[in-house]
Design a protein around this motif. Structure first.
Motif, short mmCIF file in Angstrom:
data_model
loop_
_atom_site.label_atom_id
_atom_site.label_comp_id
_atom_site.label_asym_id
_atom_site.label_seq_id
_atom_site.Cartn_x
_atom_site.Cartn_y
_atom_site.Cartn_z
N SER A 228 0.81 -1.23 0.00
CA SER A 228 0.00 0.00 0.00
C SER A 228 0.84 1.27 0.00
CB SER A 228 -0.94 0.01 1.21
OG SER A 228 -0.20 0.02 2.42
N ASN A 229 2.09 1.19 0.47
CA ASN A 229 2.95 2.36 0.48
C ASN A 229 4.40 1.89 0.49
OD1 ASN A 229 4.49 4.75 2.04
ND2 ASN A 229 2.65 5.58 1.05
N SER A 230 5.29 2.62 -0.16
CA SER A 230 6.67 2.18 -0.31
C SER A 230 7.55 2.55 0.88
CB SER A 230 7.28 2.75 -1.59
OG SER A 230 7.23 4.16 -1.58
N ALA A 231 7.02 3.30 1.84
CA ALA A 231 7.74 3.58 3.08
C ALA A 231 7.29 2.57 4.12
CB ALA A 231 7.48 5.00 3.56
N VAL A 232 8.18 1.62 4.47
CA VAL A 232 7.81 0.50 5.35
C VAL A 232 8.46 0.72 6.71
CG1 VAL A 232 7.87 -1.99 5.65
CG2 VAL A 232 7.60 -1.03 3.37
N LEU A 233 7.64 1.04 7.70
CA LEU A 233 8.12 1.47 9.00
C LEU A 233 8.37 0.31 9.96
CD1 LEU A 233 5.59 4.42 9.46
CD2 LEU A 233 7.80 4.46 8.31
N SER A 234 7.68 -0.83 9.77
CA SER A 234 7.79 -1.94 10.72
C SER A 234 7.54 -3.27 10.02
CB SER A 234 6.78 -1.74 11.87
OG SER A 234 5.48 -1.49 11.37
N LEU A 235 8.07 -4.33 10.64
CA LEU A 235 8.03 -5.67 10.05
C LEU A 235 7.75 -6.71 11.14
CD1 LEU A 235 11.40 -5.21 8.18
CD2 LEU A 235 9.23 -5.36 6.98
#
Length: 709
Positions: free
Chosen positions: A56-63
């Motif tokens: 949904s968005n290319s900035a991935v803050l957490s996994l």
């Protein structure tokens, strides 16, 4: 000497290929201006997950990876769940249960009872993995807060004024203590395996530990594990990496309470900037820098640094708890997944055959002439001459032949015919110069003759036999075979003057459990000179005496575990049998009264996939299991296991029924799948250990260094 001021441009060209519940991406790297010897990137395979897969968005803050194998990505605009094929996206505007508090997902952590904690700027959501929706909302904290938990779901929250713990009985966060640190720095807290919150006190060597007692009260202890102040920590999987005030990096085993010195990283922090994470990967240490990507500290070179990739910004880094994968959430490029290229197997991929062979491998055999034979689900029987040299040194199509009954062709001249020849079983003959072939139908039984280099269908009336999976040659005139749909069959054969065989009599054996017929079998194991073990599809295991024709049916699981009666593979081991089923691995023994004693291991214990297509035992006693999601190396002694799913150089992720075989000459293990065939050599198998990815090189006690024997 590496010049870190060197301008680097890395161009990626990615070709995607999606299969059921898996993903694999072939990556072509063009590296300009960087000496090959200075790059660690060559040691890793790289997969990128971005908008192409539905992110949904290319900035991935957490996994985070849940216990079902789904990867969860917290992005700047929504929560994403990815199972390798499908991306689920959850946002505030998705009308499922309670809405997310915010679309910017800063942290994803384990909660109890199959839930996740979803942290946003304005509070925390409790997300049900079963219902796939938000089931709780918590906004009792001050504006800035951090949530911490372990894999069991023991949960704490810290804001600038207070420390809270989650009470499952009250379904609320309870204030436990004031926050003496008055800091919410994520890298100065952790929750250990016992559920205690560790708070690393700034500018001191002390750690404040908080634990909830059985009576609900709070126990507090101040302790220390290091003589100097700790300024950065990163913990996962029971291992704590920390950096002290002198920028010395240590590895600490939380369970064994052992500390290992790695090296000083002060110069690296000065050069690359703020640390975002530290993970242990095999024997190496991987450093993630916020603005400068990944750096490897190589254990072999005493942790000398090398660049993996410094062309991206990092928001989050995560070591997969099951697979050998490092997941990296980036600022603007989605998710990168790195796995080691250290190859554990020799592989023959269909792509190497120009896709002239495309249908999955279903049977395997090697002969004393060093030929590799494999049957396919429609593309006939394939022979690779002198397979070890041919596969390693580059395939020569002149040495690969495709066989159908009565005809053959070199691979370079082979064109897929309109008719299929499916080969499910191959069994060497002890009496004639060739081997038997079991196939789907017309003919269901054939014989390959080495002298004439041709496949000949068995003559006679065998039209009632279909889908032959395994064949046992009792003597020079009796064959037994398991079939799918026509049960266990005994065929009397006669050798004819023209060099072919004729079936003179066929007998089908009827088995029953209550009123149910059992006539669908895949695996067969012959014990001694009179007993067969037959694995049925859905109706358990049958012990059959083929001299007296007496039999007994063993149903291995009740209603809650009935799927383990669907058996795909049988592997003997001393006085027990291991069964590969559609619902995990079954260890079967018999007590003194001859009652079955069953032990099961599957997805609940951490397998990526429950469907066990094949089982082979190596010379060290380990079992190798082929599944729908990779190979599993299993230790029967302590039930430890390790999954290889597109890691260690494996290019096959989905394996096939019947396609497993151990070479009598070399001991090598072969497994076939949807994309090709691989074999594990003894030397390579022995290098793949069931152990932690960390090796300890030294021990420090009380400030002194001790030698480890």
């Amino acid at each position: 000497m590496f010049n870190f001021n060197l301008s680097v441009k890395i161009y990626r060209s990615i070709v995607y290929m999606v299969r059921t519940f898996i993903f694999t991406i072939s990556l072509l790297l063009i590296l300009s201006g960087i000496p090959h010897r200075l790059l660690a990137l060559d040691d890793y395979s790289l997969v990128q997950i971005s908008y192409t897969q539905g992110l949904s968005n290319s900035a991935v803050l957490s996994l985070y990876r849940d216990d079902q194998g789904v990867m969860w990505f917290g992005t700047y605009d929504g929560l994403n769940g990815y199972n390798g094929k499908k991306m689920e996206v959850f946002r505030t505007d998705v009308p499922l249960g309670k809405p997310l508090l915010n679309n910017s997902i800063y942290d994803i952590d384990a909660a109890d009872n199959n839930h996740l904690w979803i942290s946003t700027l304005v509070g925390v959501n409790r997300f049900s993995l079963k219902k796939r929706q938000v089931v709780g909302t918590y906004q009792v904290f001050k504006e800035e807060f951090q949530l911490f938990s372990n894999r069991k779901g023991d949960t704490w929250v810290v804001d600038k004024g207070h420390i809270y713990y989650y009470s499952s009985q009250k379904d609320s966060f309870v204030e436990a203590a004031p926050n003496k640190l008055q800091s919410i720095d994520k890298n100065l807290y952790l929750v250990d395996g016992q559920g205690a919150l560790w708070q690393f006190l700034q500018k001191t060597s002390q750690i404040c530990c908080y634990q909830i007692r059985p009576d609900g009260g709070l126990a507090t202890e101040v302790t220390s594990l290091h003589s100097k102040a700790i300024i950065f920590t990163f913990s996962q999987g029971g291992l704590l990496n920390f950096v002290d005030e002198d920028y010395d990096l240590f590895l600490y085993d939380l369970e064994k309470r052992r500390k290992i010195y790695i090296r000083n990283i002060g110069m690296l922090i000065e050069q690359y900037g703020k640390l975002k994470g530290i993970v242990s990967f095999h024997d190496d240490i991987i450093l993630g820098f916020e603005q400068n990507g990944l750096i490897k500290l190589d254990a072999i070179t005493h942790y000398k640094e090398s660049v993996i990739d410094n062309s991206f910004r990092i928001f989050s880094i995560y070591k997969d708890p099951v697979q050998d994968i490092i997941w990296v959430g980036t600022d603007g490029q989605g998710v990168f997944a790195y796995s080691s290229k250290k190859e554990m197997a020799v592989q023959l991929m269909f792509s190497q055959l120009q896709n002239k062979i495309t249908r999955q491998v279903r049977s395997i055999y090697t002969d004393t002439l060093e030929n590799l034979w494999f049957g396919t689900k429609g593309d006939g029987l394939v022979k690779v001459e002198k397979y070890q040299d041919n596969i390693r040194n580059g395939l020569d199509w002149q040495n690969i032949t495709v066989y159908f009954p009565g005809k053959k062709a070199r691979l370079m001249n082979y064109e897929c015919p309109l008719s299929e020849f499916q080969v499910f079983g191959i069994a060497a003959s002890r009496y004639k110069n060739g081997f038997w072939l079991g196939s789907a139908e017309n003919p269901a039984l054939s014989f390959y003759d080495y002298l004439r280099d041709m496949i000949y269908p068995v003559k006679g009336d065998i039209s009632m036999i279909q889908k032959v999976h395994q064949i046992y040659e009792e003597n020079d005139s009796i064959l037994w075979m398991t079939t799918s749909g026509t049960g266990l069959c005994r065929v009397l054969v006669k050798y004819l003057p023209d060099g072919t065989f004729e079936a003179t009599h066929v007998k089908q054996f009827a088995f029953k459990e209550g009123k149910k017929d059992i006539n669908d079998f895949f695996p067969m194991y012959v014990e001694g000179d009179s007993v067969m073990w037959l694995g049925s599809r859905g109706m358990g295991l049958i012990r059959f005496n083929f001299h007296t024709e007496a039999y007994k049916v063993y149903l291995l699981g009740g209603k809650d575990k009935f799927a383990i009666n669907d058996i795909l593979a049988i592997c003997p081991d001393n006085n027990r049998l291991y069964l590969g089923t559609v619902s995990g691995l079954v260890q079967l023994e018999f007590d003194q009264r001859n009652n079955p004693v069953v032990f099961c291991i599957g997805k609940e214990q951490g397998f990526l996939n429950d469907m066990i297509h094949g089982i082979l035992k190596d010379e060290n006693g380990f079992l190798w299991l082929s599944t729908n999601k990779g190979l599993v190396k299993y230790n029967p002694t302590n039930h430890a296991f390790h999954t290889f799913y597109y890691t260690n150089g494996l290019q096959i992720g989905e394996f096939s029924d019947d396609a497993f075989y151990q070479c009598a000459q070399t001991g090598d293990l072969f497994f076939g799948g949807t994309d090709g065939i691989l074999f594990l050599e003894k030397e390579r198998m022995n290098k793949v250990e069931n152990q932690s990815s960390i090796s300890f090189y030294g021990l420090e006690i009380g400030g002194g260094t001790c030698q480890l024997l």
